[in-house]
Design an enzyme around this catalytic site. Structure first.
Site, PDB file in Angstrom:
ATOM      1  N   PHE A 270       0.807  -1.222   0.000  1.00  0.00           N
ATOM      2  CA  PHE A 270       0.000   0.000   0.000  1.00  0.00           C
ATOM      3  C   PHE A 270       0.844   1.278   0.000  1.00  0.00           C
ATOM      4  O   PHE A 270       0.404   2.319  -0.454  1.00  0.00           O
ATOM      5  CB  PHE A 270      -0.857   0.054   1.278  1.00  0.00           C
TER       6      PHE A 270
ATOM      7  N   SER B 119      -1.929  -6.504  -6.980  1.00  0.00           N
ATOM      8  CA  SER B 119      -1.950  -5.325  -6.101  1.00  0.00           C
ATOM      9  C   SER B 119      -2.502  -5.725  -4.741  1.00  0.00           C
ATOM     10  O   SER B 119      -3.071  -6.802  -4.587  1.00  0.00           O
ATOM     11  CB  SER B 119      -2.848  -4.232  -6.682  1.00  0.00           C
ATOM     12  N   ASP B 120      -2.370  -4.873  -3.762  1.00  0.00           N
ATOM     13  CA  ASP B 120      -3.104  -5.084  -2.516  1.00  0.00           C
ATOM     14  C   ASP B 120      -4.522  -4.536  -2.713  1.00  0.00           C
ATOM     15  O   ASP B 120      -4.834  -3.905  -3.729  1.00  0.00           O
ATOM     16  CB  ASP B 120      -2.393  -4.445  -1.327  1.00  0.00           C
ATOM     17  N   TYR B 121      -5.363  -4.777  -1.730  1.00  0.00           N
ATOM     18  CA  TYR B 121      -6.805  -4.504  -1.827  1.00  0.00           C
ATOM     19  C   TYR B 121      -7.089  -3.024  -2.098  1.00  0.00           C
ATOM     20  O   TYR B 121      -6.746  -2.168  -1.286  1.00  0.00           O
ATOM     21  CB  TYR B 121      -7.462  -4.910  -0.512  1.00  0.00           C
TER      22      TYR B 121
ATOM     23  N   ALA C  98      -5.678  -1.013  -3.885  1.00  0.00           N
ATOM     24  CA  ALA C  98      -4.501  -0.142  -3.921  1.00  0.00           C
ATOM     25  C   ALA C  98      -4.384   0.628  -5.235  1.00  0.00           C
ATOM     26  O   ALA C  98      -3.777   1.709  -5.261  1.00  0.00           O
ATOM     27  CB  ALA C  98      -3.229  -0.952  -3.666  1.00  0.00           C
TER      28      ALA C  98
END
Ligand code: NOJ
Length: 750
Positions: free
Chosen positions: A260, A291-293, A295
């Site tokens: 993030f 990707s992260d959630y 992001a």
């Protein structure tokens, strides 16, 4: 593929040919679909979510996981608009979605199903920080393998683990999820966990891919505040934060989750330096980046994307292959290609990497999961036995004055006091949404194994963990008066560490210190048992108790493990993997610090002028408990350090040995640690660096010569030009029980 570790970091020409074939048939929309990881859950408004979480907390359970399907998901999968789904704890529904992808989408490309299986699924092991305190990579490989067995039986193909972020700031709640402060140890744990997750002979006949995270430097968030700015030098990035990822890839990981945070002004989600230059150009790694959630969407508040479309463009151009949750790619990527803002070849490359992982996992051949399997696999007896072993090895004994521990189960009255003595859910720790409180043995349950329902065992909680309910400290004091010894179980609840759980005060929360103060007045011997997800700041407590065990959030068998150690059925062998500060003001405090021009100890220009050294005027520099520290019920003596290679060739091997003797009354296991210091180099070097460790089990009176062989290239570092270099010159070397002690020797690299 019996008994093998699967490697997803390699190129197989046969698989590449299949990808070529698929790519040539795919429409642009279908290509974009492969880059979309969609949450399968119906959107829920934040208020309702908070309500559910609160209800679950009150019931001492993880939030209810009744599945509400996302409207329209079936059709999106049929249309080939979804490449992956995440965190769906229901194998029946997973098979349903997989069928839509395989049988009803035009090209029949299976979904890859991801989930956060961080420290076990139903068999919840200790949190990863605790696991790392075992210093036992083969054991953690077995634990990760159990997690993979259970995940795979539940239809999960891909676990968002291991977290390999180096963490030197215990304010950061996610320190719970990694292996602590040290890069060498972090690399060993990363390798072990990847190997375990990617075991090739799971009972399901299917496979699981690891996804190391969060790439990169997430643990260096300023002030320990989650998601906060990261601004570190390229040197520190290369030396401290990148190597565990490289180790995970070399062990076979074929995917990574980006983080993030920003790194020096460029969010990791759109950072071409980390995503392209390092991963592709330097490491030649063929894996895929998730990707992260949300992001990608978060590039907007980061302030580098004007809108969602811009965010999609920045992500894909920087080298981010698959987007988790936020819908920038699904909404805008095809248009960006059609408008010429993104070359289709860039999309093709990303799709290739996604398909590569799917093909390597064998998803095209085995897309479904046998729904009868979970019942046979979850919480198997051998898994529970392993969870107990890991919990036992992860517990760290920090103090044992007068040999108070182990207690004798046969005599004396014990008052078990504290809000966590009877806790079950809290022992699961963060990221255990498939764990169940009823599977957990509390500390009281564990002690009852030894004492039965004996009236020698009294229990009073005294106060809640936080300031959220009534306290009865006088009742606890009364119980202490009646007892011969107090076992005080205090610390953090499960939801105080993990994601978005930064704390600025790291003492005992709520009224727990007040409870301890009152108990200490009774002058009864006190055994402190700390249930926690992070190093705490407990100088007062450490002075008040006679013995102190750190039991962490130790998973389903934590209570039994604590009892086994309390009563001497097991002997502590855990050692800290992150320093425990004396005060929050010391943070970050870690052993591998630099000397500075005015070091507190050793030669420095100002060594006779105390006030002008690098120090605090109100606290010592060193932590309360150092990295590597941990006691046993026996004692170990170190002697006869021998540097077998006083002159080491730059491409040779350093050989060092020392004799370790068990000088105490019983068998025990010692983690013998090897540290070095490069005394003069072209760039400053840490005052100590861990370079090796071995777990050695010795009977009472037994001694063993412990030998380390270290390839000299592991003495290297990023030189002035950032290329790795092993420089000639003098080194110090230590073999010892922790980062603050040990026998010292010297050698020279030539
Ligand atoms: C956000 C977390 O940062 C990450 O670790 C996790 O894997 C994803 N959410 C998915 O739950």
């Amino acid at each position: 593929m019996k008994d093998e570790i699967c490697r997803y970091n390699q190129i197989d020409p046969a698989i590449e040919a299949r990808i070529d074939g698929l790519l040539s048939q795919m429409t642009l929309d279908e290509k974009v679909g492969q880059l979309v990881q969609m949450s399968p859950h119906a959107p829920i408004d934040p208020e309702e979510m908070m309500k559910r979480i609160k209800e679950a907390q009150e019931a001492g359970q993880p939030p209810q996981r009744v599945y509400h399907p996302r409207p329209g998901l079936d059709d999106m999968i049929r249309a080939g608009r979804v490449g992956s789904i995440l965190n769906l704890p229901d194998v029946h529904w997973i098979n349903h979605y997989q069928q839509l992808a395989v049988r009803e989408s035009r090209l029949g490309i299976p979904l890859i199903v991801g989930a956060d299986v961080i420290h076990g699924l139903r068999t919840v092991f200790p949190i990863p920080l605790a696991e790392s305190c075992t210093w036992d990579p083969p054991l953690l490989e077995r634990a990760a393998r159990v997690a993979a067995e259970e995940a795979s039986a539940c239809g999960i193909d891909w676990t968002f683990a291991p977290m390999v972020d180096i963490a030197r700031d215990p304010r950061w709640g996610r320190i719970a999820e990694g292996a602590g402060e040290d890069t060498t140890l972090g690399m060993a744990m990363a390798r072990a966990r990847v190997r375990g997750f990617q075991a090739g002979d799971l009972a399901s006949g299917r496979r699981v891919a690891a996804c190391p995270k969060h790439y990169v430097a997430y643990g260096a968030a300023q002030a320990g505040r989650d998601y906060h700015t990261v601004d570190i030098s390229e040197r520190t990035l290369r030396e401290v934060y990148l190597p565990p990822f490289k180790a995970a890839f070399d062990a076979g990981a074929g995917s990574v989750m980006s983080s993030f945070n920003e790194i020096g002004g460029v969010p990791a989600t759109a950072n071409a330096f980390t995503l392209r230059t390092v991963l592709r150009d330097e490491w030649q790694w063929p894996g895929m980046v998730l990707s992260d959630y949300d992001a990608v969407k978060e590039l907007i508040p980061h302030g580098i994307a004007a809108d969602l479309k811009d965010a999609a463009r920045l992500g894909i151009l920087a080298g981010l292959d698959m987007e988790m949750a936020s819908e920038a790619y699904t909404t805008h990527l095809a248009a960006l290609v059609r408008e010429g803002a993104v070359p289709e070849s860039v999309v093709d490359e990303a799709v290739r990497r996604v398909l590569r992982l799917k093909l390597q996992l064998g998803l095209f051949e085995h897309p479904y999961t046998d729904e009868a399997l979970a019942d046979q696999i979850l919480l198997r007896d051998d898994f529970r036995a392993l969870a107990l072993q890991v919990a036992c090895e992860s517990i760290v004994l920090l103090k044992n004055e007068g040999g108070l521990l182990p207690l004798s189960p046969g005599e004396g009255r014990i008052a078990v006091i504290g809000p966590l003595a009877d806790a079950r859910h809290d022992l699961l720790g963060c990221w255990a949404s498939n764990g169940r409180a009823e599977d957990v043995e509390s500390v009281l349950d564990g002690m009852a194994v030894y004492l039965g329902s004996s009236d020698r065992l009294a229990h009073v909680s005294g106060c809640p963990v936080k300031d959220e309910g009534p306290a009865d400290i006088p009742a606890a004091v009364a119980a202490a008066h009646e007892a011969d010894v107090v076992v005080l179980v205090v610390g953090e609840s499960a939801n105080m560490s993990g994601e978005a759980r930064s704390r600025s005060h790291l003492g005992l929360p709520g009224r727990q210190q007040e409870l301890l103060d009152a108990i200490a007045q009774t002058d009864k011997p006190i055994v402190g048992v700390l249930v926690t997800g992070r190093p705490l700041v407990i100088p007062r407590m450490a002075g008040q108790v006679d013995a102190l065990l750190v039991a962490w959030h130790g998973g389903i068998r934590a209570g039994r493990a604590v009892a086994d150690l309390l009563f001497g059925a097991a002997v502590p062998s855990g050692k800290l993997t992150a320093s425990w500060p004396r005060t929050e003001g010391q943070i970050p405090v870690y052993y591998a610090q630099k000397s500075t021009g005015r070091p507190m100890e050793g030669a420095g220009t100002t060594q006779f002028f105390e006030p002008f050294k690098s120090r605090y005027i109100d606290e010592p520099n060193d932590p309360l408990f150092s990295f590597g520290y941990g006691l046993s019920y026996t004692t170990f003596d170190y002697s006869d350090l021998e540097v077998h290679t006083p002159l080491v060739d730059a491409n040779g091997t350093l050989v060092v040995s020392a004799r370790v003797a068990n000088t105490g009354p019983r068998a025990g296991t010692e983690v013998v640690q090897l540290y070095v210091r490069d005394l003069v180099a072209s760039v400053t070097r840490p005052v100590k660096e861990l370079k090796g460790f071995q777990r050695v089990t010795l009977q009472a009176g037994e001694a063993q010569t412990v030998r380390f062989e270290l390839p000299a290239d592991q003495l290297g570092f990023p030189g002035l030009d950032m290329r790795r270099v092993v420089e000639p010159g003098a080194f110090q070397v230590w073999v010892g029980p922790d980062s603050a002690a040990g026998l010292e020797g010297h050698f020279e690299v030539q």
